[in-house]
Design a protein around this motif. Structure first.
Motif, PDB file in Angstrom:
ATOM      1  N   ARG A 151       0.896  -1.153  -0.053  1.00  0.00           N
ATOM      2  CA  ARG A 151      -0.090   0.129   0.140  1.00  0.00           C
ATOM      3  C   ARG A 151       0.951   1.200   0.085  1.00  0.00           C
ATOM      4  N   LEU A 152       0.742   2.006  -1.275  1.00  0.00           N
ATOM      5  CA  LEU A 152       1.873   2.845  -1.372  1.00  0.00           C
ATOM      6  C   LEU A 152       1.169   4.405  -1.489  1.00  0.00           C
ATOM      7  N   ASN A 153       1.851   5.396  -1.227  1.00  0.00           N
ATOM      8  CA  ASN A 153       1.551   6.717  -1.408  1.00  0.00           C
ATOM      9  C   ASN A 153       2.798   7.124  -2.449  1.00  0.00           C
ATOM     10  N   VAL A 154       2.211   7.678  -3.573  1.00  0.00           N
ATOM     11  CA  VAL A 154       3.181   8.084  -4.721  1.00  0.00           C
ATOM     12  C   VAL A 154       2.963   9.231  -5.346  1.00  0.00           C
ATOM     13  N   LYS A 155       3.851   9.952  -5.641  1.00  0.00           N
ATOM     14  CA  LYS A 155       3.911  11.328  -6.476  1.00  0.00           C
ATOM     15  C   LYS A 155       4.498  11.052  -7.693  1.00  0.00           C
ATOM     16  N   THR A 156       3.913  11.334  -8.760  1.00  0.00           N
ATOM     17  CA  THR A 156       4.494  11.175 -10.026  1.00  0.00           C
ATOM     18  C   THR A 156       4.239  12.273 -11.073  1.00  0.00           C
TER      19      THR A 156
END
Length: 479
Positions: A151-156
């Motif tokens: 379970r990730l928090n991603v900023k792309t």
């Protein structure tokens, strides 16, 4: 009594044998996981591939939500549950006669086995949620299938093109790649259902209008790597800008036309109205640009604002023209009063000459333009009176000669013009046919204001029709 005792013993033996024959329920606690893991990891090498010909890794994303999109930094943040599935025959435990078909293990087990080392290659930042413990797990199936989940928090990053702002759309990508293994060792594949939206994405400024997946291969100096891409497309909600930018600026432009209904002499009120409208429009424009990146190309909203500024600036130019025409009108009024005074003097002069023996011969010019002759007579009378009343000086003599010469030159030029024929005569008749000399062709300040009352709203209406037609045709998003 004896028979009753035998029956009770028989029933007790039967119930005891039935209890022993009931199969035990398989649970996590009934499996010795420590012994099982130790058995599976015996002689296990994490550096070797599960299969010599390479491993197919299936990936999928469960999107929990999008937390925000920033045009200034050009990125978006989202929370996802990322899963990767691959086959590792070395971890098969079907032959160990375990009652369970799959077992769920903690994240530390992942560090003891081979993994495809997939990563989000284009991420600006990413982290595994820990609330309170690390949100990861590994499921191991009896046939050696491994399912790993994070379970990730991603900023792309996002592709921001503001040419159609505020009717634009943004594209944000997540690019997955094996960081350690090329296509000969690891091949990434999307699941049959690659993207699952766990809840509806609702943002104040954007709507998620779609997503798409893609598979690419990128060549590096040391080989070819597989890439799995997913692109999310967001459309901007333009309702805010309609009510906060377009509608107020339209009212500002329309309010600047109120000055056309003012009296021409209300210059200060009209200037205040025009400058206030211009300042209000500039403030509205700056308030919108403050939340956008500083791009060098022209945006859709820029075109609207620029033309709105031009319309308001034109009202100030129209005011300057009206003021100038009004000044000329006042000068003509003053000139007419002076001319009336001169005409009275001329009438008095003619009466004196008539009583004294008649007017001296008038030529062709005096017949056609009597005013010039009368002005000349008045000038001669004035010069004679000045000569008799005041001793002649060189300056006064020169002024009298100058006036006489001017009238003589006017007479000569007018007579020469009247004697001309041919093309000039025909041209004069053509001009008189278009613009009859008996009409007054002077443009007044009131006429300019009346014309502006019609032309400015009509021009703004035409601009609106052209503007919305062009940009609605260019819009590549649903309304």
């Amino acid at each position: 009594m004896r028979h009753l005792l035998l029956i009770q013993l028989f029933l007790f033996y039967f119930s005891l044998s039935a209890t022993n024959n009931t199969p035990k329920k398989c649970s996590r606690n009934s499996i010795n996981l420590g012994k099982l893991i130790d058995t599976l990891l015996t002689d296990y090498d994490t550096h070797l591939l599960p299969e010599a010909e390479g491993v197919n890794v299936t990936i999928e994303l469960h999107v929990q939500g999008v937390s925000g999109i920033s045009e200034i930094t050009g990125d978006f943040s989202l929370d996802v549950m990322y899963s990767e599935i691959w086959q590792d025959p070395r971890l098969s435990f079907k032959h160990l006669n375990v009652c369970a078909t799959n077992i769920t293990l903690k994240s530390d087990f992942r560090k003891k086995i081979w993994t495809p080392d997939t990563c989000i290659i284009n991420s600006k930042s990413s982290s595994i949620h820990s609330s309170p413990s690390e949100n990861t797990f590994v499921i191991l199936y009896e046939n050696g299938l491994v399912w790993s989940n994070f379970r990730l928090n991603v900023k792309t990053p996002c592709s921001v093109n503001l040419k159609m702002f505020p009717f634009d759309s943004l594209s944000c990508e997540i690019v997955l790649e094996s960081y350690s293994f090329n296509t000969d060792e690891v091949r990434l594949m999307w699941h049959d259902v690659p993207i699952t939206m766990m809840e509806k994405v609702e943002l104040p400024d954007f709507d998620l209008i779609g997503w798409s997946t893609d598979h690419q291969r990128l060549e590096y100096p040391n080989g070819i790597w597989d890439r799995a891409k997913v692109k999310f497309t967001f459309a901007r909600r333009y309702g805010f800008y309609l009510f906060q930018s377009y509608f107020p600026t339209s009212l500002t432009v329309i309010s600047s036309w109120v000055g056309f209904f003012f009296d021409v002499r209300s210059v200060s009120a009209r200037i205040t109205l025009g400058v206030s409208s211009l300042l209000a429009l500039t403030f509205q424009f700056g308030n919108v640009l403050r939340h956008l990146p500083r791009v060098s190309y022209i945006k859709c909203l820029d075109v609207w604002m620029i033309f709105s500024v031009i319309f308001i600036f034109c009202t100030l130019v129209e005011l300057a023209i009206v003021c100038q025409l009004n000044r000329w009108e006042r000068e003509r009024q003053i000139g007419s009063k002076v001319l009336g005074h001169w005409l009275n003097q001329i009438r008095k002069t003619r009466k004196k000459e008539t009583k004294g023996g008649g007017e001296e011969g008038g030529g062709l010019l005096r017949k056609r333009i009597p005013i010039l002759a009368q002005l000349k007579a008045a000038a001669n009378e004035n010069s004679a009176t000045t000569t008799t009343a005041i001793p002649a000086t060189p300056a006064s003599t020169d002024n009298n000669k100058m006036v006489a010469n001017n009238f003589t030159s006017i007479e000569h030029d007018t007579y020469a013009y009247e004697k001309k024929s041919g093309f000039s005569h025909r041209l004069r008749r053509f001009v008189y046919a278009i613009c009859p000399p008996d009409r007054d062709w002077t443009i007044t300040s009131v006429q300019v204001d009346r014309c502006s009352m019609i032309m400015f709203p009509l021009s703004f209406l035409i601009f609106n029709v052209v503007y919305w037609s062009i940009y609605f045709m260019k819009m590549d998003r649903p309304m």
